[in-house]
Design a protein around this motif. Structure first.
Motif, PDB file in Angstrom:
ATOM      1  N   MET A 128       0.748  -1.322   0.024  1.00 29.70           N
ATOM      2  CA  MET A 128      -0.034  -0.288   0.072  1.00 29.70           C
ATOM      3  C   MET A 128       0.797   1.289   0.031  1.00 29.70           C
ATOM      4  O   MET A 128       2.015   1.074   0.471  1.00 29.70           O
ATOM      5  CB  MET A 128      -0.892  -0.117   1.102  1.00 29.70           C
ATOM      6  N   ALA A 129       0.356   2.363  -0.597  1.00 27.27           N
ATOM      7  CA  ALA A 129       1.126   3.452  -0.559  1.00 27.27           C
ATOM      8  C   ALA A 129       0.221   4.550  -0.756  1.00 27.27           C
ATOM      9  O   ALA A 129      -0.884   4.667  -1.197  1.00 27.27           O
ATOM     10  CB  ALA A 129       2.330   3.465  -1.701  1.00 27.27           C
ATOM     11  N   THR A 130       0.570   6.059  -0.307  1.00 28.65           N
ATOM     12  CA  THR A 130       0.048   7.226  -0.980  1.00 28.65           C
ATOM     13  C   THR A 130       0.986   8.313  -0.997  1.00 28.65           C
ATOM     14  O   THR A 130       2.207   8.006  -0.730  1.00 28.65           O
ATOM     15  CB  THR A 130      -1.046   7.775   0.152  1.00 28.65           C
ATOM     16  N   ILE A 131       0.458   9.540  -1.138  1.00 38.86           N
ATOM     17  CA  ILE A 131       1.563  10.474  -1.443  1.00 38.86           C
ATOM     18  C   ILE A 131       1.040  11.706  -0.574  1.00 38.86           C
ATOM     19  O   ILE A 131      -0.154  11.867  -0.658  1.00 38.86           O
ATOM     20  CB  ILE A 131       1.530  11.023  -2.829  1.00 38.86           C
ATOM     21  N   ILE A 132       1.972  12.393   0.343  1.00 39.55           N
ATOM     22  CA  ILE A 132       1.491  13.456   1.089  1.00 39.55           C
ATOM     23  C   ILE A 132       2.487  14.812   0.608  1.00 39.55           C
ATOM     24  O   ILE A 132       3.527  14.625   0.477  1.00 39.55           O
ATOM     25  CB  ILE A 132       2.145  13.412   2.471  1.00 39.55           C
ATOM     26  N   PHE A 133       1.521  15.754   0.273  1.00 37.17           N
ATOM     27  CA  PHE A 133       1.993  16.944  -0.334  1.00 37.17           C
ATOM     28  C   PHE A 133       2.560  18.015   0.478  1.00 37.17           C
ATOM     29  O   PHE A 133       1.641  18.415   1.511  1.00 37.17           O
ATOM     30  CB  PHE A 133       1.046  17.660  -1.373  1.00 37.17           C
ATOM     31  N   LYS A 134       3.839  18.299   0.647  1.00 35.63           N
ATOM     32  CA  LYS A 134       4.384  19.138   1.654  1.00 35.63           C
ATOM     33  C   LYS A 134       4.970  20.457   1.068  1.00 35.63           C
ATOM     34  O   LYS A 134       5.234  21.101   2.003  1.00 35.63           O
ATOM     35  CB  LYS A 134       5.364  18.459   2.235  1.00 35.63           C
ATOM     36  N   GLY A 135       4.432  20.812  -0.113  1.00 32.81           N
ATOM     37  CA  GLY A 135       4.841  22.139  -0.546  1.00 32.81           C
ATOM     38  C   GLY A 135       6.180  22.556  -0.523  1.00 32.81           C
ATOM     39  O   GLY A 135       7.172  21.534  -0.694  1.00 32.81           O
ATOM     40  N   THR A 136       6.459  23.921  -0.674  1.00 35.89           N
ATOM     41  CA  THR A 136       7.665  24.347  -1.113  1.00 35.89           C
ATOM     42  C   THR A 136       8.602  24.454   0.043  1.00 35.89           C
ATOM     43  O   THR A 136       8.405  24.822   1.158  1.00 35.89           O
ATOM     44  CB  THR A 136       7.608  25.731  -1.563  1.00 35.89           C
TER      45      THR A 136
END
Ligand SMILES: *[C@@H]1O[C@H](CO)[C@@H](O)[C@H](O)[C@H]1NC(C)=O
Ligand SMILES: *[C@@H]1O[C@H](CO)[C@@H](O)[C@H](O)[C@H]1NC(C)=O
Ligand SMILES: *[C@@H]1O[C@H](CO)[C@@H](O)[C@H](O)[C@H]1NC(C)=O
Ligand SMILES: *[C@@H]1O[C@H](CO)[C@@H](O)[C@H](O)[C@H]1NC(C)=O
Ligand SMILES: *[C@@H]1O[C@H](CO)[C@@H](O)[C@H](O)[C@H]1NC(C)=O
Ligand SMILES: *[C@@H]1O[C@H](CO)[C@@H](O)[C@H](O)[C@H]1NC(C)=O
Ligand SMILES: *[C@@H]1O[C@H](CO)[C@@H](O)[C@H](O)[C@H]1NC(C)=O
Ligand SMILES: *[C@@H]1O[C@H](CO)[C@@H](O)[C@H](O)[C@H]1NC(C)=O
Ligand SMILES: *[C@@H]1O[C@H](CO)[C@@H](O)[C@H](O)[C@H]1NC(C)=O
Ligand SMILES: *[C@@H]1O[C@H](CO)[C@@H](O)[C@H](O)[C@H]1NC(C)=O
Ligand SMILES: *[C@@H]1O[C@H](CO)[C@@H](O)[C@H](O)[C@H]1NC(C)=O
Ligand SMILES: *[C@@H]1O[C@H](CO)[C@@H](O)[C@H](O)[C@H]1NC(C)=O
Length: 736
Positions: A454-462
């Protein structure tokens, strides 16, 4: 005086099925003096087969004035053969298509709006940068004319947009497409408007105006500006989807020289060929003869060595590096491990819930590992996170579209070994993250060892201040030079990864008017250096192109602020064939202390030393040259600001430095000699009493009987050091 462009008439249809565009170099004999461009053209026409010259059919495509002595014409092989007997004929080459080498960077480069070099150089005021590219989107705020002075009186060009689009920023815009039309066999848009994005991006990187409140998907926010925000821009559209034809490139260079630009920026390049057959090299020589600085892309064929474009010593060859900004997209796995990758597209509504992780490559189907077009047909990837390797037949963003079409919820882009640690923030079409090779190995291993990965992506910005930075991008082409191994190339590296600049189309729906995009390539590094050259030209109007180049090279950074040596995509120190002299340091380049200068004539003995024939040398330099009248020099004797030595017998090279620093100054030698080499420098101290004074020193390289060499190459440097200055030249040595 100007060059003339001819419409192609009926050549493609009935009369002559085997015609193609040839670039024909001819030699002006002393008896021929042209008072007008018509005179010159009619002399060019005299080379065409008489049957053609007298017929109605117009075979002439371009008649060049500055870029080469010669023309482009539609000819058959037999006609070219027949032309070879004519007095004054030098050579003919079939037209080729060359590929394009597809914010925050000013402050990363140490440029601050209110002080220092930007202010001292007046932000490039009064300087004209000519860009050869895919055209420009004129009505972008980066190209607004507000606050710009009118172009200098010497400007002779024209702007083919309407009066509202052309202004004191965008002073020139023209299209040269005859060659591309013939080669691509289809019409091209004739207006100089950019329908690709590449030319808009490169132009604004070189000389875009200050634009406030720029961001893309909420990232990389801030004030965008080119390197020389007060310089003027002239676009020469010579590239189309499919490439840039040599004949159009030469026509663009011809016009730019005629128009009196100061700096030329070419984010274009093919593989290495001898300079006498290389249109960019030849056209650039015409430019430096008129004191125009030329900056060109090193190419995107790294990390493989001997993969450079644009190797001529009169060109600045620019490689690509990363900045300290990352746009972080973190991959989170079912086992709790997290890996930071990058993506510009960072949707707010993507859930951080884990989804099934799949690897289409496991099927063994051709192209599936790299998620190529067609390879996922019939595969249902609905609601899954999909692993795709970089490379293969599809582009990075294209892979995402293919995954999305197959129902994929997200994509993890896996760097290959050759991509190493260079991750790229792209404007993906779905939630995605590009992860390093080391992280890719761990992610694949998890996928392989888990029952239900399983996996996901977490967006952390600049994230700013990322270390190490700069690093050399994996794709940046590497030396040694093939066309002239005795000249160290590339010359310099500058920002070319995840660069934010103007774009013709909407990318972020939240920002429909301020259209910017983030893209990567040595194409993006090149206009950074063109803009910096414009700043230097503004603060030192008397410097030659070679002097500007020397100032940029001898002051480059070879270390980072915090991490020691600049590294490449493997995190190991970058060698001289990877970063050349190092990373550009604009403020330091403004005050280099000493320069290694060269005049156009100085290249003649060098070209003769490459064993080119008189005709070949002449097709580059356009002086009437007989090598027997010159003392040829080896490549190493050219007064270049770096050294590339092939060690056999003992060799001595002289270098001459010009004092552009303090009048009374004294320099001593600091060095790190390559392993296995004995080096002697004479003298070891240079004392100057006046500005512009020149001093010559000798460097002798010989094989060391004592110290051991390891491998086939070694590198080192020599630096002239005064209390104020440090003038550094990298050295590479190849053992026989
Ligand atoms: C180059 O080096 C100088 C001096 O160490 C430093 O101030 C500057 O930030 C460096 N530039 C880059 C782009 O790393
Ligand atoms: C000028 O050209 C732009 C497109 O480049 C267009 O939007 C504008 O309407 C034109 N203006 C006039 C006065 O024709
Ligand atoms: C940029 O944003 C700031 C803060 O939101 C605002 O005060 C300023 O007016 C904006 N500038 C422009 C040119 O829109
Ligand atoms: C960019 O956005 C972040 C978060 O919204 C904010 O903290 C930062 O001040 C902004 N930077 C600039 C230069 O506007
Ligand atoms: C070229 O690449 C090979 C393999 O990566 C390497 O061993 C060799 O040293 C390289 N040559 C140069 C000149 O860097
Ligand atoms: C998230 O927002 C985008 C754009 O508004 C939309 O296209 C997409 O379907 C949304 N995704 C989800 C999972 O809601
Ligand atoms: C895959 O599907 C696309 C779109 O449906 C189609 O255009 C393409 O020809 C297919 N390719 C293969 C190899 O089946
Ligand atoms: C998965 O693991 C097996 C057994 O260790 C190995 O043979 C195989 O090559 C691995 N596959 C991948 C894609 O790493
Ligand atoms: C040119 O020819 C000379 C004599 O044959 C040879 O010594 C030299 O290495 C050649 N130079 C190059 C650059 O090939
Ligand atoms: C080369 O030198 C000879 C003898 O001095 C001279 O006659 C000839 O014109 C020169 N050729 C060129 C091209 O300069
Ligand atoms: C340089 O030194 C000489 C001799 O010491 C002196 O005469 C001269 O004035 C000095 N020049 C400058 C510009 O300081
Ligand atoms: C440099 O070498 C040349 C030729 O070998 C010689 O004539 C000259 O005197 C040397 N110059 C110095 C400063 O040693």
């Amino acid at each position: 005086m100007g060059r003339t462009q001819h419409a192609l008439l009926t050549h493609k249809t009935t009369k002559s099925p085997h015609l193609q565009t040839y670039i024909v170099h001819v030699r002006q004999l002393e008896k021929e003096v042209f008072t007008s461009s018509e005179d010159r053209e009619s002399w060019y026409r005299s080379f065409l087969p008489s049957s053609v010259a007298s017929s109605e059919e117009n075979r002439m495509v371009y008649s060049y004035t500055h870029a080469i002595t010669g023309f482009a014409a539609q000819l058959s092989e037999e006609e070219v053969e027949a032309m070879k007997g004519k007095e004054g004929f030098v050579s003919a080459f079939p037209d080729r298509l060359l590929p394009l080498q597809t914010t925050h960077s000013p402050s990363f480069m140490g440029l601050q709006p209110d002080a220092g070099f930007w202010k001292d150089s007046n932000f490039g005021k009064g300087v004209i940068i000519g860009v050869l590219d895919t055209g420009i989107f004129p009505d972008h705020p980066s190209f607004g004319g507000e606050g710009m002075p009118p172009p200098p009186a010497k400007w002779k060009g024209r702007c083919d947009f309407n009066a509202t689009s052309c202004n004191n920023k965008l002073i020139g815009a023209r299209t040269f497409d005859s060659g591309a039309k013939a080669m691509l066999g289809r019409p091209t848009a004739e207006a100089p408007v950019d329908d690709e994005g590449h030319g808009t991006h490169t132009s604004s990187t070189a000389a875009g105006a200050f634009v406030e409140n720029v961001s893309i998907f909420g990232n990389a926010n801030g004030t965008a500006a080119g390197m020389a925000p007060l310089a003027h821009l002239a676009m020469y559209k010579v590239c189309f989807s499919g490439g840039c034809a040599d004949s159009d490139l030469l026509a663009g260079l011809d016009a730019a020289v005629e128009d009196n630009v100061d700096v030329l920026s070419l984010s274009i390049g093919g593989f290495s060929i001898p300079f006498y057959a290389d249109s960019i090299a030849i056209g650039a020589f015409g430019a430096i003869q008129k004191n125009i600085f030329v900056s060109c892309a090193a190419g995107n064929s790294g990390p493989y060595n001997q993969s450079l474009s644009n190797e001529a010593p009169w060109i600045l060859t620019v490689g690509a590096s990363t900045m300290d900004r990352r746009i972080v997209a973190t991959v989170k796995l079912g086992n709790g491990e997290e890996y930071d990758g990058e993506s510009v597209y960072q949707p707010k509504n993507f859930s951080s819930d884990l989804l099934p992780l799949v690897f289409p490559g496991a099927s063994g189907k051709p192209g599936a590992a790299t998620c190529d077009e067609g390879s996922l047909n019939g595969t249902d990837l609905s609601g899954q996170v999909v692993l795709c390797l970089r490379g293969g037949a599809s582009g990075r963003v294209e892979k995402g579209a293919i995954v999305q079409a197959a129902g994929g919820a997200a994509m993890i882009l896996l760097n290959r070994e050759e991509d190493g640690y260079t991750t790229i923030a792209d404007t993906h079409v779905l939630p995605a993250s590009d992860v390093s090779f080391m992280d890719a190995l761990k992610i694949v291993s998890y996928w392989n060892s888990s029952e239900s990965p399983m996996a996901t992506i977490i967006f952390k910005g600049t994230v700013l201040g990322y270390r190490p930075s700069p690093t050399v991008a994996s794709f940046s082409s590497r030396g040694p030079s093939l066309a002239s191994p005795g000249i160290l190339k590339p010359d310099i590296i500058g920002p070319g990864v995840s660069v934010l600049a103007a774009w013709p189309f909407q990318v972020d729906p939240a920002n429909p008017l301020l259209t910017f995009n983030i893209i990567s390539g040595t194409s993006m590094a090149t206009p950074h250096l063109s803009g910096i050259a414009a700043l230097l030209k503004s603060s030192h109007p008397d410097w030659s192109p070679a002097a500007i180049k020397s100032a940029i090279m001898t002051t480059a950074n070879t270390t980072t602020k915090t991490f020691g040596a600049i590294v490449d995509q493997t995190m190991r120190p970058a060698d001289v064939f990877t970063m050349g002299s190092g990373h550009v340091n604009p403020s330091q380049a403004n005050d280099p202390g000493l320069i290694y200068d060269l005049e156009p004539m100085d290249y003649i003995p060098y070209l003769c030393g490459l064993n080119y024939s008189d005709a070949e040398v002449q097709s580059i330099t356009r002086y009437i040259v007989s090598c027997s009248n010159y003392t040829s020099i080896s490549e190493g004797e050219l007064n270049y600001p770096s050294f590339s030595v092939k060690l056999g017998p003992t060799q001595t090279f002289s270098r001459t430095v010009t004092n552009v620093g303090e009048a009374n100054s004294s320099y001593t030698m600091e060095f790190w000699w390559p392993d296995g080499v004995d080096v002697i420098v004479e003298p070891m101290v240079l004392v100057f009493g006046e500005v512009m004074e020149k001093k010559t020193y000798n460097v002798t390289f010989s094989e060391s009987p004592s110290s051991g060499k390891s491998g086939t190459f070694a590198e080192g440097y020599l630096t002239w050091v005064s209390p104020k200055y440090s003038v550094r030249s990298p050295i590479s040595v190849a053992f026989e």
